[in-house]
Design a protein around this motif. Sequence first.
Motif, PDB file in Angstrom:
ATOM      1  N   THR A   1      47.780  69.412  17.879  1.00 33.37           N
ATOM      2  CA  THR A   1      46.938  68.370  17.310  1.00 33.37           C
ATOM      3  C   THR A   1      46.882  67.198  18.271  1.00 33.37           C
ATOM      4  N   ALA A   2      45.800  66.436  18.174  1.00 36.74           N
ATOM      5  CA  ALA A   2      45.490  65.495  19.234  1.00 36.74           C
ATOM      6  C   ALA A   2      46.536  64.388  19.404  1.00 36.74           C
ATOM      7  N   ASP A   3      46.831  63.658  18.365  1.00 37.03           N
ATOM      8  CA  ASP A   3      47.562  62.423  18.590  1.00 37.03           C
ATOM      9  C   ASP A   3      49.038  62.452  18.186  1.00 37.03           C
ATOM     10  N   ALA A   4      49.429  63.534  17.542  1.00 35.59           N
ATOM     11  CA  ALA A   4      50.835  63.610  17.168  1.00 35.59           C
ATOM     12  C   ALA A   4      51.692  63.738  18.426  1.00 35.59           C
ATOM     13  N   PRO A   5      52.925  63.186  18.369  1.00 37.35           N
ATOM     14  CA  PRO A   5      53.790  63.346  19.535  1.00 37.35           C
ATOM     15  C   PRO A   5      54.004  64.824  19.819  1.00 37.35           C
ATOM     16  N   LYS A   6      54.058  65.150  21.079  1.00 32.84           N
ATOM     17  CA  LYS A   6      54.174  66.554  21.453  1.00 32.84           C
ATOM     18  C   LYS A   6      55.650  66.872  21.647  1.00 32.84           C
ATOM     19  N   THR A   7      56.142  67.765  20.832  1.00 35.54           N
ATOM     20  CA  THR A   7      57.525  68.177  21.006  1.00 35.54           C
ATOM     21  C   THR A   7      57.529  69.570  21.591  1.00 35.54           C
ATOM     22  N   GLY A   8      58.702  69.991  21.998  1.00 32.72           N
ATOM     23  CA  GLY A   8      58.789  71.305  22.606  1.00 32.72           C
ATOM     24  C   GLY A   8      58.296  71.246  24.038  1.00 32.72           C
ATOM     25  N   GLU A   9      57.966  72.418  24.573  1.00 32.14           N
ATOM     26  CA  GLU A   9      57.589  72.467  25.985  1.00 32.14           C
ATOM     27  C   GLU A   9      56.187  71.905  26.202  1.00 32.14           C
ATOM     28  N   LEU A  10      56.057  71.070  27.199  1.00 36.45           N
ATOM     29  CA  LEU A  10      54.751  70.505  27.542  1.00 36.45           C
ATOM     30  C   LEU A  10      54.232  71.233  28.780  1.00 36.45           C
ATOM     31  N   LYS A  11      53.075  71.849  28.622  1.00 36.84           N
ATOM     32  CA  LYS A  11      52.514  72.568  29.776  1.00 36.84           C
ATOM     33  C   LYS A  11      51.481  71.683  30.474  1.00 36.84           C
ATOM     34  N   VAL A  12      51.706  71.424  31.749  1.00 37.83           N
ATOM     35  CA  VAL A  12      50.833  70.534  32.502  1.00 37.83           C
ATOM     36  C   VAL A  12      50.210  71.316  33.643  1.00 37.83           C
ATOM     37  N   GLY A  13      48.898  71.245  33.774  1.00 37.77           N
ATOM     38  CA  GLY A  13      48.213  71.975  34.832  1.00 37.77           C
ATOM     39  C   GLY A  13      47.571  71.036  35.842  1.00 37.77           C
ATOM     40  N   PHE A  14      47.500  71.474  37.083  1.00 38.27           N
ATOM     41  CA  PHE A  14      46.861  70.685  38.145  1.00 38.27           C
ATOM     42  C   PHE A  14      45.800  71.534  38.838  1.00 38.27           C
ATOM     43  N   VAL A  15      44.667  70.945  39.121  1.00 39.93           N
ATOM     44  CA  VAL A  15      43.620  71.643  39.862  1.00 39.93           C
ATOM     45  C   VAL A  15      43.372  70.882  41.156  1.00 39.93           C
ATOM     46  N   TYR A  16      43.559  71.565  42.273  1.00 35.74           N
ATOM     47  CA  TYR A  16      43.383  70.934  43.584  1.00 35.74           C
ATOM     48  C   TYR A  16      42.142  71.499  44.276  1.00 35.74           C
ATOM     49  N   THR A  17      41.505  70.684  45.061  1.00 39.69           N
ATOM     50  CA  THR A  17      40.305  71.155  45.747  1.00 39.69           C
ATOM     51  C   THR A  17      40.613  71.824  47.085  1.00 39.69           C
ATOM     52  N   SER A  18      41.772  71.512  47.668  1.00 35.57           N
ATOM     53  CA  SER A  18      42.114  72.095  48.974  1.00 35.57           C
ATOM     54  C   SER A  18      43.464  72.795  48.848  1.00 35.57           C
ATOM     55  N   PRO A  19      43.815  73.622  49.832  1.00 36.80           N
ATOM     56  CA  PRO A  19      45.143  74.216  49.810  1.00 36.80           C
ATOM     57  C   PRO A  19      46.211  73.117  49.874  1.00 36.80           C
ATOM     58  N   VAL A  20      47.356  73.335  49.226  1.00 37.45           N
ATOM     59  CA  VAL A  20      48.400  72.306  49.232  1.00 37.45           C
ATOM     60  C   VAL A  20      48.906  72.056  50.648  1.00 37.45           C
ATOM     61  N   GLY A  21      49.222  73.131  51.348  1.00 33.89           N
ATOM     62  CA  GLY A  21      49.630  72.994  52.742  1.00 33.89           C
ATOM     63  C   GLY A  21      50.851  72.126  52.928  1.00 33.89           C
ATOM     64  N   GLU A  22      50.910  71.438  54.051  1.00 33.06           N
ATOM     65  CA  GLU A  22      52.096  70.667  54.402  1.00 33.06           C
ATOM     66  C   GLU A  22      51.856  69.175  54.370  1.00 33.06           C
ATOM     67  N   ALA A  23      50.630  68.752  54.256  1.00 34.08           N
ATOM     68  CA  ALA A  23      50.331  67.326  54.228  1.00 34.08           C
ATOM     69  C   ALA A  23      48.934  67.187  53.675  1.00 34.08           C
ATOM     70  N   GLY A  24      48.557  65.991  53.347  1.00 34.16           N
ATOM     71  CA  GLY A  24      47.179  65.780  52.922  1.00 34.16           C
ATOM     72  C   GLY A  24      47.067  65.417  51.458  1.00 34.16           C
TER      73      GLY A  24
ATOM     74  N   SER B   1      45.847  66.950  48.627  1.00 36.79           N
ATOM     75  CA  SER B   1      46.368  67.820  47.577  1.00 36.79           C
ATOM     76  C   SER B   1      47.892  67.897  47.641  1.00 36.79           C
ATOM     77  N   TRP B   2      48.415  67.867  48.834  1.00 37.42           N
ATOM     78  CA  TRP B   2      49.870  67.870  49.001  1.00 37.42           C
ATOM     79  C   TRP B   2      50.481  66.655  48.304  1.00 37.42           C
ATOM     80  N   ALA B   3      49.841  65.504  48.447  1.00 36.17           N
ATOM     81  CA  ALA B   3      50.352  64.282  47.816  1.00 36.17           C
ATOM     82  C   ALA B   3      50.354  64.431  46.291  1.00 36.17           C
ATOM     83  N   HIS B   4      49.274  65.009  45.751  1.00 37.60           N
ATOM     84  CA  HIS B   4      49.246  65.240  44.306  1.00 37.60           C
ATOM     85  C   HIS B   4      50.345  66.224  43.902  1.00 37.60           C
ATOM     86  N   ASP B   5      50.561  67.216  44.759  1.00 39.12           N
ATOM     87  CA  ASP B   5      51.549  68.225  44.428  1.00 39.12           C
ATOM     88  C   ASP B   5      52.963  67.644  44.426  1.00 39.12           C
TER      89      ASP B   5
END
Lengths: 369, 371, 311
Positions: A32-55, A57-61
């Motif tokens: 549900t939208a506004d209730a506090p989220k208990t249990g495991e929180l699944k967080v996803g990230f979408v990057y436009t470039s390969p993570v690589g070693e710098a850059g 997307s790497w910073a976001h990672d």
Amino acid sequence: MKQWLRNLGALALISVLALAGCQKAPEKAAATADAPKTGELKVGFVYTSPVGEAGYSWAHDQGRKAIEKLPGVKTSFVEAVKEGADAERVIENMARSGTDLIFTTSFGFMDSTLKVAKDYPNVKFMHCSGFKTADNMDNYFGRIYQARYLTGMVAGYMTKSNIIGYVAAFPIPEVIRGINAFTLGVRSVNPKAQVRVVWTKTWFDPALEKDAAISLLDVNADVIAQHQDSAGPQEAAQQRGKYSIGYNSDMSAYAPKAHLTAAVWNWAPLYEAIVKEVRAGTWKGGRAIWWGMDKGVVDIAPFGPMVPKDVQDKVLAQKAEFVKGVDKVFVGPIKDQSGQMKIPAGVKAEDKELLGMTWFVEGVVGSVQ
Amino acid sequence: MILKIRKREESLGWGVLVVYLGALALALAVCAILLALAGKPALEGLVILFRGAFGQSYSLLDALVKAIPIFLCALGVALSFRMQIWNIGAEGQFALGAVGATFVALSFPGLPALALMPLMFLAAMLAGGAWGLIPAVLRLRLGVSEIISSLMLNYIGILVLEYLVFGAWKDPASFGFPMTAEFVPAGQIAHMGPTLGLSLGKLHWGLLACPLAGVAYSVFLSRTRLGFELAACGEGERVARYAQLPYGFLVLLVMGLGGGLAGLAGCIESSATLGRLQPTVMAGYGYTAIVVAWLARLKPWPIAFTSFLLAALRVGVEVLQLELQIPAAFGQIMEGAILLCVIAGQFFLSYSVTLKRSRPVAAAASKGERA
Amino acid sequence: MSPELIIALLAAAVQGAAPILFATLGEMLSEKAGVLNLGVEGVMALSAFAAFIVCHLTGSAVLGLFAGGFAGALLCGLHALVCQVFLGNQVVSGLALTIFGVGLSDFLGTPYVGVGTEGFRQFAVPLLSHLPMLGPVLFRQDAMVYLVYCAPVAVWFLLNRTSLGLGLRATGEMPAAAAAAGLNPQRLRAFGVMAGGFLCGLGGAYLSLAHTHLWSTGLSGGRGWVAVALVIFAFWRPGRAVIGALLFGGVMAFQLRLQAEGTNVPSSLLLMLPYALTVIVLVFSAARAKYLKTGHSAAPAALGVNIEPEG
């Protein structure tokens, strides 16, 4: 006639196939939208470039890795996602698979994120560097231009030819704003210096970006700044024995003799705060979150040994102002390339203006497209 | 022991299916090996891929949506391939089609949908067709290879699109970001679901263009004089000219029509999927179309089927990307591998290979025999 | 433009031309033997990765260079297999090769994006580098550029002064006649394709080892296609390939310097230049061929035509 029949048959087949699709509506995440989220929180990230070693997307990672350490948080990411129709499916797949919170980290994901957000009201979306929001979607970004201003000061002090080169990606406000802040930083300490811009229309093409930097060095630039992920421009500066300023992360490893400093991202504080909000149930959609140096989201990399102590001190003094929350980068008087007054004396440009910046400040040489 | 190779007299019948399945299996094996080499679970990867592509109703719908532009482009490409005109330029024609449609959508926002939509289609087909005609004219007048010129026009077409979107057509309300204003509702192709009262995901009315184009394609080829002449040109230019077929006109026709179809795809993609023009409209459909056209041996039914399969492959690869962090380029590898294996496999469709126990003849180097 | 800037422009043109020239000569060898190979783009992409990864793992740029070449030869071997043994269509097989090669390079290379290598560095040739004009333009480059100076001569010598070259050309013109003369056209074609692939591979290796010293995906960036176009522009002659490659390197370097000088021309238009130039160059050479009526004699007569088995 037989041909016609066959064709009709196909049409029927397609329709049946399409109808088959409607039997089962897509299952949606059941939180549900506004209730506090208990249990495991699944967080996803979408990057436009390969993570690589710098850059970028790497910073976001790095930020993703920071929240992965929080208890009860599980993260996933998809890298090298093409912007456009493909992105929508990737984001939707993520939303479908029960992810609670999704960070889409590139401007080009904006419309895709918005569309998916509308279809999945129970999933929370965070879109980076755009301007659209929804009830379950914020946009967020960092005031990297503050760091750009500081690196501009360093460049302004270090240049001898008074020509500074800037290898730029795409003529979009984010990049233009960075060039402007950088130039304002340069001119604050060295009013005679000019900044020359070369567009590559790439985010990561080391070959082209290096060539672009060399072309700037050829017209006598002696400090090279950049707004791409690759260290190509750093390479070029080092090869010619000139200076460089990095972006995204500390790039000194690529050009130890050239690298003066860099404007760097540090997403961890923001990502941690958002996760805490979601946990506490205080997260809200519809916001524009734009954090600066005061919250530690942007910074500059450690100075190279060639930067004199007094220069370091002056730049750090200005940094202290930013950290205190005093932001005077876009306070007038600021003129554009043609000398026309754009921001009158004493006026501070609003965020909305900064978000849509499409003109160069005085001191930039180059086309704004 | 030597292999004896003979040209087949009659068609292989069900063997065709065996050959195709064999080629597909070989390609999949290569891909599985690559997955394993990259340290990913190979078998699981393929299972996820297929589940992602065919496992859910929404993935099938997604694939169907994606198949629309691929199908239209592939039809256009196939038309020219039929007479050995190698049009590699669907990608650029697609871009120009999107540009043409956008021009209309932005210029006449006041028109009702009944007038605006057809105008957009027309403009897109004209723009795409014109872009396709350039290599055709260059080839006919000067003998410039259409392979290279159509390919270079891809790059130029995409940059034309970027030039407009970054420049004159940039939406003032988009804060300077590279996109045009959203088309007026009359200029946007609607989703099918709401109208039919069904849950059809992102499936939109642009789908109707596919059966229309497909029927037109097969009728043109099998029912019209020009279609027969086109087929006769399949043996190459010299034969065609010898038979006094209107070769030049046919080249212009297939390139113009092919460009028009790709342009139509560009129009549908920008109007239905994005609702505006932005550089991200380019997703490489024009190149996938070439793969599709050849796999389907240039026939309309197989093209429809193969478009759907390769679209499903793209959708499946996205799930693979999400679950196993496998780069999206994996889809490209699969496309390439499948195409290579099928081209090689097609050999068995036109030649029979028999094992013969005989002494090599004196001319061991004779080209008919392979040790 | 100042004289210094012109010299810098020319030096950059030479660097930009080097990978394209390798690939153009490679494609030329293949086409001279009668096999059209549209896979150059994919071959360059994959060999750039092969060169990078070997250099990265072994620390040896020379090994990397060979790895690039062999990867190119291997991938083109696949093309030879499909077209020679299985009699597949050369155009489509080449396209498949490009899709496959670029995809494979992206797939294998993604984990390494941003990783640097030592590769080849620039060094000035003693004495020669002090020549006015020519010195800074030609002799302050990296080892692979010096290698590319030899390549056109070597290819020309191979094609025109050796019996192997004669066989290759005969196979490209009239395979049946070549076979009648006791040659093995199949084997000659395979050699032409794979040797050409080796050269294309060197072009790819140049990109990761000498040009950037940094791995990224999409390194080939359309250069392979330019190479295919340049073979036509060059009328299948190594000498003219040099001119074509320099023209391209020059235009690319020029448009960047135009921006650095502070032009107001939008960058999309400038970035179009190399591709527009390819078309213009093709039109120009085709018009010239038509005018001089030399067009048909320039292309190998059996180019793109597979050798059909008897019976």
